[in-house]
Design a protein around this motif. Structure first.
Motif, PDB file in Angstrom:
ATOM      1  N   TYR A  35      26.437   8.283  46.949  1.00 32.09           N
ATOM      2  CA  TYR A  35      25.507   7.047  46.801  1.00 32.09           C
ATOM      3  C   TYR A  35      26.413   6.081  47.344  1.00 32.09           C
ATOM      4  O   TYR A  35      27.700   5.842  47.769  1.00 32.09           O
ATOM      5  CB  TYR A  35      25.211   6.711  45.355  1.00 32.09           C
ATOM      6  CG  TYR A  35      26.490   6.203  44.452  1.00 32.09           C
ATOM      7  CD1 TYR A  35      26.856   4.642  44.174  1.00 32.09           C
ATOM      8  CD2 TYR A  35      27.344   6.964  43.840  1.00 32.09           C
ATOM      9  CE1 TYR A  35      27.510   4.397  43.387  1.00 32.09           C
ATOM     10  CE2 TYR A  35      28.391   6.881  43.296  1.00 32.09           C
ATOM     11  CZ  TYR A  35      28.480   5.403  42.888  1.00 32.09           C
ATOM     12  OH  TYR A  35      29.709   4.908  42.053  1.00 32.09           O
ATOM     13  N   PRO A  50      22.607   0.340  43.666  1.00 29.46           N
ATOM     14  CA  PRO A  50      22.933   1.555  44.184  1.00 29.46           C
ATOM     15  C   PRO A  50      21.936   2.349  44.746  1.00 29.46           C
ATOM     16  O   PRO A  50      20.749   2.469  44.199  1.00 29.46           O
ATOM     17  CB  PRO A  50      23.379   2.185  42.867  1.00 29.46           C
ATOM     18  CG  PRO A  50      22.498   1.683  41.766  1.00 29.46           C
ATOM     19  CD  PRO A  50      22.433   0.298  42.409  1.00 29.46           C
ATOM     20  N   VAL A  51      22.087   3.136  46.189  1.00 25.95           N
ATOM     21  CA  VAL A  51      21.359   3.895  46.555  1.00 25.95           C
ATOM     22  C   VAL A  51      21.638   5.172  47.068  1.00 25.95           C
ATOM     23  O   VAL A  51      23.187   5.147  47.433  1.00 25.95           O
ATOM     24  CB  VAL A  51      20.562   3.294  47.791  1.00 25.95           C
ATOM     25  CG1 VAL A  51      19.764   1.945  47.281  1.00 25.95           C
ATOM     26  CG2 VAL A  51      21.575   2.878  48.865  1.00 25.95           C
ATOM     27  N   GLY A  52      20.968   6.429  47.121  1.00 24.17           N
ATOM     28  CA  GLY A  52      21.551   7.509  47.716  1.00 24.17           C
ATOM     29  C   GLY A  52      21.553   7.421  48.941  1.00 24.17           C
ATOM     30  O   GLY A  52      21.163   6.726  49.902  1.00 24.17           O
ATOM     31  N   ILE A  62      19.160   5.694  54.026  1.00 23.10           N
ATOM     32  CA  ILE A  62      18.927   5.396  52.575  1.00 23.10           C
ATOM     33  C   ILE A  62      17.386   5.184  52.535  1.00 23.10           C
ATOM     34  O   ILE A  62      16.639   5.014  53.765  1.00 23.10           O
ATOM     35  CB  ILE A  62      19.295   3.885  52.357  1.00 23.10           C
ATOM     36  CG1 ILE A  62      18.970   2.790  53.330  1.00 23.10           C
ATOM     37  CG2 ILE A  62      21.125   3.639  52.504  1.00 23.10           C
ATOM     38  CD1 ILE A  62      19.309   1.215  52.902  1.00 23.10           C
ATOM     39  N   LEU A 131      22.526  15.332  49.807  1.00 26.52           N
ATOM     40  CA  LEU A 131      22.926  15.146  48.256  1.00 26.52           C
ATOM     41  C   LEU A 131      22.398  16.377  47.590  1.00 26.52           C
ATOM     42  O   LEU A 131      23.351  16.580  46.428  1.00 26.52           O
ATOM     43  CB  LEU A 131      21.454  14.160  47.673  1.00 26.52           C
ATOM     44  CG  LEU A 131      21.711  12.792  48.323  1.00 26.52           C
ATOM     45  CD1 LEU A 131      20.137  11.987  48.038  1.00 26.52           C
ATOM     46  CD2 LEU A 131      22.649  11.988  47.690  1.00 26.52           C
TER      47      LEU A 131
END
Length: 224
Positions: A35, A50-52, A62, A131
Motif C-alpha cells: 500500500y 492509504p490505497v493498495g 491504484i 496484492l
C-alpha cells in the motif's frame, strides 16, 4: 534504465547522501509494498488516504470506487503526492536527540490518468496479482458490474525521490557520549501470521496455495 530526475520536488535536502536516483531502487520499494499513502489538496485542506498499489512498468496502479470524491478529484487532474515507507528499525542512540529510524522510502509526485475501460480488467488483475499473487485463479471472474464500479488510475513514476538510510550508523567514534548507556538497533519487519478461515467457509476447505505464496513473499521481503 534511466536515472530519476532531480527537481525542486524530488531533491532530498536533509540527509542528501542517502538519496538514490536509480530507478531500480524506486521499483524495489514499490514492488515490495502492498500500500501507499496518497495525498491531495481538497477544498483548501490536505487529505491523505492509504490505497493498495501495484506496478505496471513505469506506472503505479491504484484503484477505488467510482463514487469516491477523493478518486474523482484525482481522475479530474488533481496534483497528488504518493508515499511508500519501509520501516526497517529503530536506532537507539545514547541520547533521544540522536536516536532515529532506519528506513527506505519513496515519494512520487504527479497527475494520474484514468485507465481506459477496455484496459481496466487487466489492470485490476495486475493489482490483484501484486496484492494476492495467484488468487485470481482461485476465485470467480470479475463481473462487468464490479469492473464498472471500480476506478483504476495510473500514476507515472516519472518524478520521484528515493531515500535509503538502511546502512546509517547508530553512533560515531569519539562523540563524547557515555558508553555505559546501551546503544544499538531494534530491527523491525512485517510478518504474516497463520491464515484464519472465515466461519462461513465450507468445512474441509483447504487453505489455497496462493495464500501460502503470499505469506512466503512477505517473509522473504520483510516489508509491505
Amino acid at each position: 534504465m534511466t536515472e530519476l530526475p532531480l527537481t525542486t520536488l524530488t531533491r532530498v535536502r536533509r540527509g542528501a547522501h542517502h538519496q538514490r536516483t536509480d530507478r531500480a531502487a524506486l521499483y524495489d520499494i514499490v514492488d515490495n509494498a502492498l500500500y501507499a499513502t496518497v495525498a491531495i489538496v481538497r477544498d483548501d485542506r490536505p487529505v491523505a488516504l492509504p490505497v493498495g498499489i501495484g506496478r505496471d512498468g513505469d506506472d503505479l496502479l491504484i484503484h477505488g470506487s467510482t463514487g469516491s470524491d477523493f478518486f474523482r478529484r484525482i481522475a479530474a487532474g488533481a496534483a497528488l503526492s504518493l508515499t511508500i515507507t519501509h520501516l526497517l528499525g529503530l536506532k537507539y542512540a545514547r541520547s533521544l536527540f540522536d536516536s532515529s529510524m532506519r528506513y527506505r522510502c519513496a515519494v512520487v509526485h504527479g497527475v494520474a490518468s484514468v485507465v481506459a475501460p477496455d484496459e481496466k480488467e487487466s489492470a485490476l488483475l495486475a493489482l490483484g496479482e501484486h496484492l494476492m499473487p495467484g488468487r485470481s485463479a482461485d476465485v470467480r471472474a470479475m463481473t462487468a458490474r464490479e469492473i464498472a464500479a471500480t476506478m483504476v488510475l495510473r500514476v507515472p513514476l516519472a518524478e520521484a525521490s528515493v531515500k535509503d538510510n538502511a546502512g546509517s550508523l547508530v553512533e560515531v567514534d569519539d562523540d563524547g557520549e557515555d558508553r555505559a548507556v546501551w546503544a544499538g538497533m531494534l530491527p523491525l519487519r512485517l510478518v504474516a501470521g497463520e491464515p484464519i478461515t472465515s466461519p462461513q467457509t465450507a468445512a474441509g476447505t483447504t487453505v489455497p496455495e496462493s495464500l501460502r505464496r503470499a505469506a512466503a513473499r512477505i517473509a522473504a521481503s520483510g516489508t509491505a
